[in-house]
Write a protein that holds these residues in place. Structure first.
Motif, PDB file in Angstrom:
ATOM      1  N   CYS A  48       0.805  -1.233   0.000  1.00 17.21           N
ATOM      2  CA  CYS A  48       0.000   0.000   0.000  1.00 17.21           C
ATOM      3  C   CYS A  48       0.833   1.276   0.000  1.00 17.21           C
ATOM      4  O   CYS A  48       0.340   2.335  -0.353  1.00 17.21           O
ATOM      5  CB  CYS A  48      -0.956  -0.009   1.188  1.00 17.21           C
ATOM      6  SG  CYS A  48      -0.166   0.274   2.791  1.00 17.21           S
ATOM      7  N   ARG A  49       2.077   1.204   0.412  1.00 12.52           N
ATOM      8  CA  ARG A  49       3.015   2.337   0.448  1.00 12.52           C
ATOM      9  C   ARG A  49       2.609   3.433   1.436  1.00 12.52           C
ATOM     10  O   ARG A  49       3.130   4.545   1.372  1.00 12.52           O
ATOM     11  CB  ARG A  49       3.224   2.972  -0.939  1.00 12.52           C
ATOM     12  CG  ARG A  49       3.414   2.020  -2.080  1.00 12.52           C
ATOM     13  CD  ARG A  49       4.476   1.002  -1.867  1.00 12.52           C
ATOM     14  NE  ARG A  49       5.836   1.450  -2.122  1.00 12.52           N
ATOM     15  CZ  ARG A  49       6.904   0.689  -1.962  1.00 12.52           C
ATOM     16  NH1 ARG A  49       6.776  -0.554  -1.524  1.00 12.52           N
ATOM     17  NH2 ARG A  49       8.114   1.144  -2.196  1.00 12.52           N
ATOM     18  N   GLU A  91      -5.844   9.620  -1.362  1.00  9.56           N
ATOM     19  CA  GLU A  91      -6.722  10.193  -2.398  1.00  9.56           C
ATOM     20  C   GLU A  91      -6.780   9.274  -3.617  1.00  9.56           C
ATOM     21  O   GLU A  91      -7.849   9.080  -4.207  1.00  9.56           O
ATOM     22  CB  GLU A  91      -6.218  11.574  -2.814  1.00  9.56           C
ATOM     23  CG  GLU A  91      -6.514  12.639  -1.779  1.00  9.56           C
ATOM     24  CD  GLU A  91      -6.125  14.030  -2.250  1.00  9.56           C
ATOM     25  OE1 GLU A  91      -6.379  14.360  -3.423  1.00  9.56           O
ATOM     26  OE2 GLU A  91      -5.556  14.782  -1.447  1.00  9.56           O
ATOM     27  N   LEU A  92      -5.648   8.687  -3.990  1.00 13.34           N
ATOM     28  CA  LEU A  92      -5.636   7.769  -5.137  1.00 13.34           C
ATOM     29  C   LEU A  92      -6.493   6.539  -4.853  1.00 13.34           C
ATOM     30  O   LEU A  92      -7.244   6.074  -5.713  1.00 13.34           O
ATOM     31  CB  LEU A  92      -4.195   7.350  -5.463  1.00 13.34           C
ATOM     32  CG  LEU A  92      -3.338   8.421  -6.138  1.00 13.34           C
ATOM     33  CD1 LEU A  92      -1.880   8.002  -6.182  1.00 13.34           C
ATOM     34  CD2 LEU A  92      -3.849   8.691  -7.561  1.00 13.34           C
ATOM     35  N   LEU A  93      -6.400   6.023  -3.624  1.00 18.17           N
ATOM     36  CA  LEU A  93      -7.205   4.841  -3.274  1.00 18.17           C
ATOM     37  C   LEU A  93      -8.695   5.163  -3.368  1.00 18.17           C
ATOM     38  O   LEU A  93      -9.486   4.348  -3.851  1.00 18.17           O
ATOM     39  CB  LEU A  93      -6.844   4.344  -1.873  1.00 18.17           C
ATOM     40  CG  LEU A  93      -5.460   3.701  -1.728  1.00 18.17           C
ATOM     41  CD1 LEU A  93      -5.175   3.362  -0.274  1.00 18.17           C
ATOM     42  CD2 LEU A  93      -5.357   2.449  -2.590  1.00 18.17           C
ATOM     43  N   ILE A 126      -8.041  15.097  -7.126  1.00 20.64           N
ATOM     44  CA  ILE A 126      -7.936  14.429  -8.432  1.00 20.64           C
ATOM     45  C   ILE A 126      -9.298  13.844  -8.793  1.00 20.64           C
ATOM     46  O   ILE A 126     -10.084  13.523  -7.892  1.00 20.64           O
ATOM     47  CB  ILE A 126      -6.846  13.318  -8.394  1.00 20.64           C
ATOM     48  CG1 ILE A 126      -6.850  12.588  -7.048  1.00 20.64           C
ATOM     49  CG2 ILE A 126      -5.497  13.831  -8.731  1.00 20.64           C
ATOM     50  CD1 ILE A 126      -5.767  11.546  -6.906  1.00 20.64           C
ATOM     51  N   PRO A 127      -9.600  13.725 -10.099  1.00 21.94           N
ATOM     52  CA  PRO A 127     -10.946  13.266 -10.483  1.00 21.94           C
ATOM     53  C   PRO A 127     -11.184  11.786 -10.158  1.00 21.94           C
ATOM     54  O   PRO A 127     -10.258  10.981 -10.192  1.00 21.94           O
ATOM     55  CB  PRO A 127     -10.977  13.494 -12.002  1.00 21.94           C
ATOM     56  CG  PRO A 127      -9.570  13.662 -12.422  1.00 21.94           C
ATOM     57  CD  PRO A 127      -8.756  14.064 -11.241  1.00 21.94           C
ATOM     58  N   TYR A 128     -12.430  11.473  -9.838  1.00 13.61           N
ATOM     59  CA  TYR A 128     -12.814  10.082  -9.596  1.00 13.61           C
ATOM     60  C   TYR A 128     -12.864   9.326 -10.923  1.00 13.61           C
ATOM     61  O   TYR A 128     -13.267   9.881 -11.941  1.00 13.61           O
ATOM     62  CB  TYR A 128     -14.206  10.016  -8.954  1.00 13.61           C
ATOM     63  CG  TYR A 128     -14.237  10.395  -7.498  1.00 13.61           C
ATOM     64  CD1 TYR A 128     -14.156   9.398  -6.511  1.00 13.61           C
ATOM     65  CD2 TYR A 128     -14.354  11.719  -7.107  1.00 13.61           C
ATOM     66  CE1 TYR A 128     -14.194   9.739  -5.170  1.00 13.61           C
ATOM     67  CE2 TYR A 128     -14.397  12.067  -5.764  1.00 13.61           C
ATOM     68  CZ  TYR A 128     -14.311  11.073  -4.804  1.00 13.61           C
ATOM     69  OH  TYR A 128     -14.341  11.416  -3.484  1.00 13.61           O
ATOM     70  N   GLY A 174      -1.612  -2.815 -12.831  1.00 13.23           N
ATOM     71  CA  GLY A 174      -2.069  -1.426 -12.891  1.00 13.23           C
ATOM     72  C   GLY A 174      -3.534  -1.289 -12.540  1.00 13.23           C
ATOM     73  O   GLY A 174      -4.041  -1.944 -11.623  1.00 13.23           O
ATOM     74  N   ILE A 175      -4.231  -0.470 -13.296  1.00 15.27           N
ATOM     75  CA  ILE A 175      -5.620  -0.133 -13.003  1.00 15.27           C
ATOM     76  C   ILE A 175      -6.540  -1.351 -13.140  1.00 15.27           C
ATOM     77  O   ILE A 175      -7.637  -1.399 -12.589  1.00 15.27           O
ATOM     78  CB  ILE A 175      -6.081   1.045 -13.913  1.00 15.27           C
ATOM     79  CG1 ILE A 175      -7.283   1.771 -13.334  1.00 15.27           C
ATOM     80  CG2 ILE A 175      -6.337   0.610 -15.330  1.00 15.27           C
ATOM     81  CD1 ILE A 175      -6.971   2.631 -12.166  1.00 15.27           C
TER      82      ILE A 175
END
Ligand code: SF4
Ligand code: SF4
Ligand code: FES
Length: 236
Positions: A48-49, A91-93, A126-128, A174-175
């Motif tokens: 998870c960093r 926020e990225l999660l 950042i956008p969802y 990745g995504i």
């Protein structure tokens, strides 16, 4: 023989065994480092960093859960740089999934939600992405909502290392990364799942949950794991 080393964590003089991680030694000295994938009783993977720390002499940030203590180490766990980095990770999660806490089974008891509150993440810069991941409710007792999965791999590890069933795995990169059961078959068709529920209990979010739970009703009991692991190591 395992040596004992001395080090500094946030200006606190600490001691630890050289087979212990920075995270373990920090916890022993009452220092809480944010984390999502690490869990006492499971092999650390550094996924998870969130537990990144600064170590004097290293230009890179290092994950506290997979970095072992050494003699004379000087560790900083809570600098402004780390706070910014962790906030961005949270926020990225949130934006890579669909986290609508108000309708979530673990609302109020979620490790991701708790970390967001603790780190002051009250809006997203950042956008969802609003992914449309399909919920797997094929299991008789449990369900997976991959939209709330943070890919911590706790389910994969507890199922393999503790239950010995190896039902869960990680697919793609990745995504497109996702947790899957039995070669990407519906969970309910799994021939390896013993329905022990360990994966559900250690999942830090509402991604894995018991069926029949209403919003905010699900309580996770990941603490069973440390006791179980200690008992096994003692041969009891
Ligand atoms: S898993 Fe946690 S962060 Fe995600 S919607 Fe549920 S309570 Fe919110
Ligand atoms: S389902 Fe839960 S335990 Fe498994 S990887 Fe996703 S968040 Fe982690
Ligand atoms: S807790 Fe260390 S990387 Fe997740």
């Amino acid at each position: 023989m395992t040596r004992v080393v001395t080090l500094k964590i946030d200006d606190i003089d600490a001691t630890g065994r050289e087979d212990e991680t920075v995270l373990e030694v920090a916890i022993e000295h009452g220092i809480q480092i944010p984390r999502l994938c690490a869990l006492e009783g499971l092999t650390p993977v550094g996924a998870c960093r969130l537990c990144l720390v600064e170590v004097a002499g290293s230009s890179k940030l290092l994950p506290a859960c997979t970095t072992y203590v050494t003699e004379g180490m000087v560790v900083t766990t809570n600098s402004e740089r780390l706070k910014k980095y962790r906030r961005m990770t949270i926020e990225l999660l949130f934006t890579e999934g669909n986290h609508v806490c108000s309708v979530c089974v673990v609302n109020g008891r979620c490790e991701l939600q708790n970390l967001a509150i603790r780190l002051g993440v009250d809006h997203m810069r950042i956008p969802y992405l609003y992914p449309k991941r399909i919920v797997d409710a094929s299991h008789e007792r449990f369900a997976l909502d991959p939209n709330r999965c943070v890919l911590c791999t706790r389910c994969v590890r507890v199922c393999g290392e503790i239950e010995g069933a190896h039902t869960w795995d990680l697919m793609s990169r990745g995504i497109d990364s996702a947790v899957i059961t039995d070669l990407n078959m519906p969970w309910g068709d799994s021939e390896t799942c013993t329905a022990c529920g360990k994966c559900v209990q250690v999942c830090p979010t509402g991604a894995l949950f018991e069926k029949g739970m209403a919003v905010g009703e699900m309580t996770k009991r990941a603490s069973f794991l440390a006791t179980l692991t200690a008992s096994r190591e003692d041969g009891r």
